[in-house]
Design a protein around this motif. Structure first.
Motif, short mmCIF file in Angstrom:
data_model
loop_
_atom_site.label_atom_id
_atom_site.label_comp_id
_atom_site.label_asym_id
_atom_site.label_seq_id
_atom_site.Cartn_x
_atom_site.Cartn_y
_atom_site.Cartn_z
N GLN A 199 41.46 41.07 40.80
CA GLN A 199 40.37 40.11 40.74
C GLN A 199 40.12 39.57 42.15
O GLN A 199 41.04 39.13 42.83
N VAL A 200 38.86 39.61 42.56
CA VAL A 200 38.48 39.17 43.90
C VAL A 200 37.68 37.87 43.78
O VAL A 200 36.66 37.85 43.10
N PRO A 201 38.13 36.78 44.40
CA PRO A 201 37.40 35.51 44.28
C PRO A 201 36.16 35.50 45.15
O PRO A 201 35.98 36.35 46.03
N ALA A 202 35.29 34.55 44.89
CA ALA A 202 34.14 34.34 45.77
C ALA A 202 34.64 33.92 47.14
O ALA A 202 35.66 33.23 47.27
N GLY A 203 33.93 34.34 48.18
CA GLY A 203 34.32 33.99 49.53
C GLY A 203 34.75 35.19 50.32
O GLY A 203 34.30 36.31 50.08
N PHE A 204 35.67 35.00 51.24
CA PHE A 204 36.13 36.08 52.10
C PHE A 204 37.49 36.59 51.63
O PHE A 204 38.40 35.82 51.39
N SER A 205 37.60 37.91 51.49
CA SER A 205 38.86 38.54 51.10
C SER A 205 39.04 39.83 51.87
O SER A 205 38.09 40.40 52.42
N VAL A 206 40.28 40.29 51.89
CA VAL A 206 40.61 41.59 52.45
C VAL A 206 41.18 42.43 51.33
O VAL A 206 42.14 42.03 50.66
N LEU A 207 40.58 43.60 51.09
CA LEU A 207 41.08 44.55 50.10
C LEU A 207 41.88 45.63 50.82
O LEU A 207 41.38 46.26 51.76
N LEU A 208 43.12 45.79 50.41
CA LEU A 208 43.95 46.86 50.93
C LEU A 208 44.08 47.91 49.84
O LEU A 208 44.60 47.63 48.76
N ALA A 209 43.63 49.12 50.11
CA ALA A 209 43.65 50.17 49.10
C ALA A 209 44.86 51.08 49.29
O ALA A 209 45.28 51.33 50.40
N GLN A 210 45.37 51.54 48.18
CA GLN A 210 46.45 52.52 48.10
C GLN A 210 47.76 51.98 48.68
O GLN A 210 48.18 52.37 49.77
N PRO A 211 48.52 51.16 47.94
CA PRO A 211 48.13 50.64 46.64
C PRO A 211 47.14 49.48 46.78
O PRO A 211 47.14 48.79 47.79
N LEU A 212 46.34 49.27 45.74
CA LEU A 212 45.28 48.28 45.79
C LEU A 212 45.83 46.87 45.69
O LEU A 212 46.61 46.56 44.79
N SER A 213 45.43 46.01 46.61
CA SER A 213 45.81 44.59 46.57
C SER A 213 44.71 43.79 47.22
O SER A 213 43.91 44.31 48.00
N VAL A 214 44.64 42.50 46.90
CA VAL A 214 43.62 41.63 47.47
C VAL A 214 44.30 40.46 48.16
O VAL A 214 45.28 39.90 47.66
N HIS A 215 43.83 40.13 49.33
CA HIS A 215 44.35 39.00 50.11
C HIS A 215 43.16 38.13 50.46
O HIS A 215 42.34 38.48 51.31
N SER A 216 43.06 36.99 49.77
CA SER A 216 41.87 36.15 49.93
C SER A 216 42.23 34.83 50.58
O SER A 216 43.37 34.38 50.55
N SER A 217 41.21 34.22 51.17
CA SER A 217 41.40 32.90 51.75
C SER A 217 41.77 31.89 50.69
O SER A 217 42.45 30.91 50.96
N ALA A 218 41.35 32.13 49.44
CA ALA A 218 41.68 31.21 48.36
C ALA A 218 43.18 31.21 48.06
O ALA A 218 43.71 30.25 47.54
N LYS A 219 43.87 32.32 48.37
CA LYS A 219 45.31 32.38 48.13
C LYS A 219 46.08 31.62 49.19
O LYS A 219 47.25 31.34 49.02
N ASN A 220 45.43 31.34 50.32
CA ASN A 220 46.04 30.50 51.33
C ASN A 220 45.45 29.10 51.16
O ASN A 220 45.04 28.73 50.08
N THR A 221 45.41 28.33 52.20
CA THR A 221 44.86 26.98 52.07
C THR A 221 43.40 26.94 52.48
O THR A 221 42.77 25.90 52.38
N SER A 222 42.88 28.04 52.96
CA SER A 222 41.51 28.02 53.45
C SER A 222 40.54 28.43 52.37
O SER A 222 40.90 28.98 51.35
N VAL A 223 39.28 28.14 52.61
CA VAL A 223 38.22 28.46 51.66
C VAL A 223 37.12 29.16 52.44
O VAL A 223 36.79 28.77 53.55
N ALA A 224 36.55 30.21 51.88
CA ALA A 224 35.41 30.86 52.52
C ALA A 224 34.35 31.06 51.47
O ALA A 224 34.58 31.73 50.48
N VAL A 225 33.21 30.45 51.63
CA VAL A 225 32.16 30.51 50.62
C VAL A 225 30.82 30.70 51.30
O VAL A 225 30.67 30.42 52.48
N PHE A 226 29.84 31.17 50.56
CA PHE A 226 28.51 31.35 51.09
C PHE A 226 27.71 30.06 51.01
O PHE A 226 27.79 29.35 50.02
N ALA A 227 26.96 29.81 52.03
CA ALA A 227 26.01 28.70 52.02
C ALA A 227 24.66 29.26 52.44
O ALA A 227 24.58 30.17 53.25
#
Length: 202
Positions: free
Chosen positions: A102-130
């Protein structure tokens, strides 16, 4: 006979092959490398999902580094090693055919093989569109600059650091009093990145 590289499907030419045409093929490889390093792609997931097209040698979708997504459908990526930078207007799911994340809204990094998501929401930062894409002084009511002056437009790659003196809203981003953030210009809008609590997408 030419073969393709595993990750970005570049053409590996056999020794002595492609007489008088190797220059065109080499230039095509350079264009594909350029796309793999910094190319971006707008992906519409509102119709349920999208499978990134992956084709040997020629221009394709899956080779692009940056994905700008809208909609909450499923994105299917090739099951090969690859790093994608994702700017998501809406949360969505991503799969390589085996694993789904699951990829949240905002900025994330997808690492494929194996697939994983590293998002700003998983840290303390937030990245959203305005929005709108061009934000100037008239849009920053309730926010003050930490340093510098507000440009008429924040160009792609440019940024300003701001802090909310009181509760405020810029585009679809709400700031609590005292919250600070960096507004980064992009081709599709303003990305708001924050290391403090109190910045939410509405």
């Amino acid at each position: 006979m030419s073969t393709a590289t595993q990750r970005n499907r570049l053409e590996l030419m056999d020794y002595g092959s492609n007489l008088d045409t190797w220059g065109d093929k080499l230039n095509r490889n350079f264009r594909n490398i350029d796309a793999a390093l910094d190319g971006s792609l707008a992906v519409d997931l509102t119709a349920g999902g999208h499978v990134l097209v992956a084709s040997d040698f020629v221009e394709d979708e899956a080779r692009r580094r940056v994905l700008r997504t809208t909609g909450g459908g499923k994105l299917t990526i090739p099951a090969v090693e690859k790093v994608y930078y994702v700017l998501a207007q809406d949360p969505f799911s991503a799969t390589d055919g085996t694993t789904t994340v699951q990829v949240p809204a905002g900025f994330s990094v997808l690492l494929a093989q194996p697939l994983s998501v590293h998002s700003s929401a998983k840290n303390t930062s937030v990245a959203v569109f305005a929005y709108p894409a061009a934000i100037g002084a008239s849009h920053l009511s309730g926010l003050v600059l930490v340093a510098g002056t507000v440009p008429a437009v924040i160009p792609p790659g440019g940024y300003v650091d701001v802090k909310a003196t009181a509760a405020a809203q810029v585009g679809n981003v709400r700031f609590a009093a005292g919250a600070s953030a960096r507004l980064v210009g992009s081709a599709s809008g303003i990305v708001v990145m924050s290391e403090t609590a109190g910045v939410t997408r509405v």
